[in-house]
Design a protein around this motif. Structure first.
Motif, mmCIF file in Angstrom:
data_model
loop_
_atom_site.group_PDB
_atom_site.id
_atom_site.type_symbol
_atom_site.label_atom_id
_atom_site.label_comp_id
_atom_site.label_asym_id
_atom_site.label_seq_id
_atom_site.Cartn_x
_atom_site.Cartn_y
_atom_site.Cartn_z
ATOM 1 N N TYR A 240 24.488 11.428 27.683
ATOM 2 C CA TYR A 240 24.579 12.714 26.989
ATOM 3 C C TYR A 240 24.455 12.523 25.478
ATOM 4 C CZ TYR A 240 25.858 15.453 31.106
ATOM 5 O OH TYR A 240 25.825 16.100 32.324
ATOM 6 N N TYR A 241 25.136 11.453 24.983
ATOM 7 C CA TYR A 241 25.014 11.173 23.544
ATOM 8 C C TYR A 241 23.554 10.881 23.156
ATOM 9 C CZ TYR A 241 30.105 10.813 23.401
ATOM 10 O OH TYR A 241 31.455 11.074 23.484
ATOM 11 N N GLN A 242 22.866 10.176 24.026
ATOM 12 C CA GLN A 242 21.463 9.850 23.746
ATOM 13 C C GLN A 242 20.589 11.117 23.757
ATOM 14 O OE1 GLN A 242 20.490 6.551 23.021
ATOM 15 N NE2 GLN A 242 18.765 7.748 22.205
ATOM 16 N N GLN A 243 20.879 12.058 24.663
ATOM 17 C CA GLN A 243 20.130 13.319 24.683
ATOM 18 C C GLN A 243 20.369 14.112 23.407
ATOM 19 O OE1 GLN A 243 17.934 14.560 26.744
ATOM 20 N NE2 GLN A 243 18.010 12.907 28.267
ATOM 21 N N ARG A 288 10.575 1.332 16.146
ATOM 22 C CA ARG A 288 11.404 2.500 15.833
ATOM 23 C C ARG A 288 11.354 3.538 16.944
ATOM 24 N NH1 ARG A 288 10.409 6.173 10.381
ATOM 25 N NH2 ARG A 288 11.752 7.936 10.970
ATOM 26 N N LEU A 289 10.199 3.685 17.604
ATOM 27 C CA LEU A 289 10.024 4.717 18.626
ATOM 28 C C LEU A 289 10.073 4.175 20.038
ATOM 29 C CD1 LEU A 289 7.054 6.730 17.020
ATOM 30 C CD2 LEU A 289 9.502 7.236 16.890
ATOM 31 N N SER A 290 10.381 2.912 20.198
ATOM 32 C CA SER A 290 10.315 2.296 21.536
ATOM 33 C C SER A 290 11.289 2.954 22.511
ATOM 34 C CB SER A 290 10.596 0.795 21.435
ATOM 35 O OG SER A 290 11.883 0.572 20.873
ATOM 36 N N ASN A 291 12.520 3.209 22.086
ATOM 37 C CA ASN A 291 13.495 3.822 22.996
ATOM 38 C C ASN A 291 13.045 5.215 23.428
ATOM 39 O OD1 ASN A 291 15.177 1.563 22.899
ATOM 40 N ND2 ASN A 291 16.305 2.340 21.117
ATOM 41 N N GLN A 292 12.546 5.993 22.482
ATOM 42 C CA GLN A 292 12.095 7.343 22.821
ATOM 43 C C GLN A 292 10.932 7.283 23.795
ATOM 44 O OE1 GLN A 292 10.859 9.602 19.411
ATOM 45 N NE2 GLN A 292 9.878 11.198 20.650
ATOM 46 N N VAL A 293 10.031 6.345 23.586
ATOM 47 C CA VAL A 293 8.868 6.214 24.467
ATOM 48 C C VAL A 293 9.297 5.771 25.857
ATOM 49 C CG1 VAL A 293 6.765 4.882 24.840
ATOM 50 C CG2 VAL A 293 7.268 5.786 22.574
ATOM 51 N N ARG A 295 12.246 6.299 27.315
ATOM 52 C CA ARG A 295 12.930 7.391 27.984
ATOM 53 C C ARG A 295 11.952 8.452 28.490
ATOM 54 N NH1 ARG A 295 16.739 6.474 23.853
ATOM 55 N NH2 ARG A 295 15.791 8.092 22.552
ATOM 56 N N ALA A 296 10.782 8.563 27.843
ATOM 57 C CA ALA A 296 9.759 9.504 28.307
ATOM 58 C C ALA A 296 8.925 8.917 29.434
ATOM 59 C CB ALA A 296 8.850 9.891 27.144
ATOM 60 N N GLY A 297 9.207 7.666 29.811
ATOM 61 C CA GLY A 297 8.493 7.046 30.919
ATOM 62 C C GLY A 297 7.202 6.358 30.494
ATOM 63 N N PHE A 298 7.019 6.102 29.191
ATOM 64 C CA PHE A 298 5.805 5.461 28.690
ATOM 65 C C PHE A 298 6.147 4.073 28.164
ATOM 66 C CE2 PHE A 298 4.543 9.820 28.785
ATOM 67 C CZ PHE A 298 3.160 9.836 28.886
ATOM 68 N N GLU A 299 5.106 3.332 27.911
ATOM 69 C CA GLU A 299 5.246 2.025 27.292
ATOM 70 C C GLU A 299 4.196 1.842 26.205
ATOM 71 O OE1 GLU A 299 4.495 -1.158 29.955
ATOM 72 O OE2 GLU A 299 2.611 -0.340 30.692
ATOM 73 N N PHE A 300 4.547 1.025 25.223
ATOM 74 C CA PHE A 300 3.644 0.712 24.127
ATOM 75 C C PHE A 300 2.826 -0.522 24.442
ATOM 76 C CE2 PHE A 300 6.283 3.049 20.814
ATOM 77 C CZ PHE A 300 5.281 3.959 20.525
#
Length: 425
Positions: A240-243, A288-293, A295-300
């Motif tokens: 929840y904190y992450q959301q 910087r955006l790895s966690n957000q990516v 959580r969206a189900g993507f990878e860099f």
């Protein structure tokens, strides 16, 4: 002479020759009588002759007739001493027209554009008119000829009216003004249509921004209330904190885009160029955006090609560009089979390229260039189910232009690839 002879015969002779006095007297008388008769004859000879009686005649004006379209007859009636006479002459009609009209007409500037017709008492005379032979002539001028040709009318005809310099100028001005008016009308029409489209896009933008602001705020409020009331198990609190964190980041990004757009439109954006290493800079963004990516189900996936040289960029502007492109790739390829975002840094000559590619459905070819317009969104099922304001990609182009970079987009199989081109230091 007779008088002188008489006087000589009457002159006195010498004494021995003298005649009888009676003879002399008689001769003298005859001499004077002869002188008187001669003087009388001279007077008669020198006197004025008697005037003959004046003859009075009535004369009519000349008239004309054309016979068999070959002969032209001029005549008039004369009445001397109440007796009628007809005076006149006949001329060959073709020769008469040739000698009196053709030569004068052909020596003028008229034959190049006009012809003439001759009418006698309202009837057209043959042969064919001299000049341009026009099957359907236009009457330019008609007039009766002076006396004694007053029974003739001369008509000047043209196929079309000659154009004078003034006429050409007026025609040119009329065409110019017509084109100017038409161009102005089309310009006003297009400007009006664009303004209406822009007004509609702004209206859609306001609605989209309102929705985009409402969505993260609602999520933050909901998760916050749940946590405050203690309705969440301990092991779920971290999620929840992450959301809450993600929604706040999303809200901040949206606000930052709107503020940046406003500053760029008012020319208040300040560009501060610094030298950076493109490979290292892209690595920082992906970290910087790895966690957000994730959580969206993507990878860099990051790729470096060649020996990349440093570039001059505004770090805040380039960061916002890459974030917008990555966020756009996540939104429009969330249903793709391959959920991957590839960032490529390459060197080609003196140019450095940074590319961002997704594996989504791509963009229709006819709309590739339009996506850089402000408030533009592709009107299809893909965008109807995808959130967005329509300013993220336009901000990419505006920020790239401000830094002196060039941005482009192309479809790949599958997906879409955005490329940034910088001139290396």
């Amino acid at each position: 002479q007779d008088l002188e002879k008489a006087k000589e015969s009457a002159a006195p002779q010498r004494a021995d020759d003298a005649p009888d006095s009676r003879v002399v007297a008689g001769q003298t008388n005859r001499a004077f009588q002869m002188g008187d008769e001669l003087r009388s004859q001279d007077k008669d000879v020198l006197s004025e002759p008697e005037a003959e009686p004046e003859v009075v005649a009535e004369v009519d004006p000349f008239q004309s007739e054309v016979i068999d379209n070959r002969w032209l007859v001029f005549y008039r009636k004369v009445w001397p001493q109440q007796r009628r006479y007809i005076q006149g002459f006949a001329a060959s009609l073709p020769e008469f027209l040739e000698s009196h009209l053709d030569s004068a007409f052909l020596n003028s500037a008229l034959p190049e554009t006009a012809s003439y017709l001759v009418f006698h008492q309202g009837e057209l005379l043959e042969p064919t008119p001299v000049g341009q032979n026009n099957p359907r002539p236009l009457l330019l001028h008609s007039a009766a000829l002076p006396y004694p040709l007053n029974d003739f009318d001369l008509a000047i005809t043209v196929a079309q009216l000659p154009q004078s310099p003034a006429h050409q100028l007026v025609t040119f001005l009329a065409l110019f003004l017509s084109v100017l008016f038409l161009g102005g009308f089309l310009g006003v029409y297009r400007l009006t249509v664009k303004q209406m489209e822009l007004a509609q896009k702004k209206s859609d933008f306001v609605s989209a921004v309102s929705h985009e602001l409402k969505t993260p705020l609602t999520a933050i409020r909901m998760y916050g209330e749940v946590l405050m009331e203690g309705w969440v198990e301990e092991e779920k609190k971290e999620g929840y904190y992450q959301q809450i964190h993600d929604e706040s980041v999303r809200l901040s990004r949206l606000i930052q885009n709107v503020l940046t757009l406003a500053e760029l439109e008012r020319s208040e954006w300040q560009i501060n160029l610094t030298t950076v290493q493109p490979v290292e800079f892209v690595a920082q963004i992906t970290e910087r955006l790895s966690n957000q990516v994730k959580r969206a189900g993507f990878e860099f996936e990051t790729v470096s090609e060649g020996e990349v040289k440093p570039i001059q960029v505004d770090t805040d502007a380039l960061t916002q560009i890459l974030i917008n492109l990555i966020d756009n790739a996540i939104k429009f390829s969330k249903d793709a089979e391959t959920k991957k975002i590839v960032l490529t840094v390459s060197q080609l000559g003196n140019d450095c390229y940074i590319r961002v590619r997704d594996f989504g459905p791509g963009i229709p070819s006819r709309k590739l260039k339009s996506i850089f317009e402000k408030f533009y969104r592709i009107d299809n099922e893909m965008t109807r189910t995808t959130r967005g304001t329509g300013i993220a990609i336009s901000l990419v182009k505006m920020l790239a232009d401000a830094m002196g970079a060039h941005v482009d987009v192309a479809n790949r199989q599958p997906g879409t690839e955005f490329s940034l081109r910088f001139v290396t230091s």
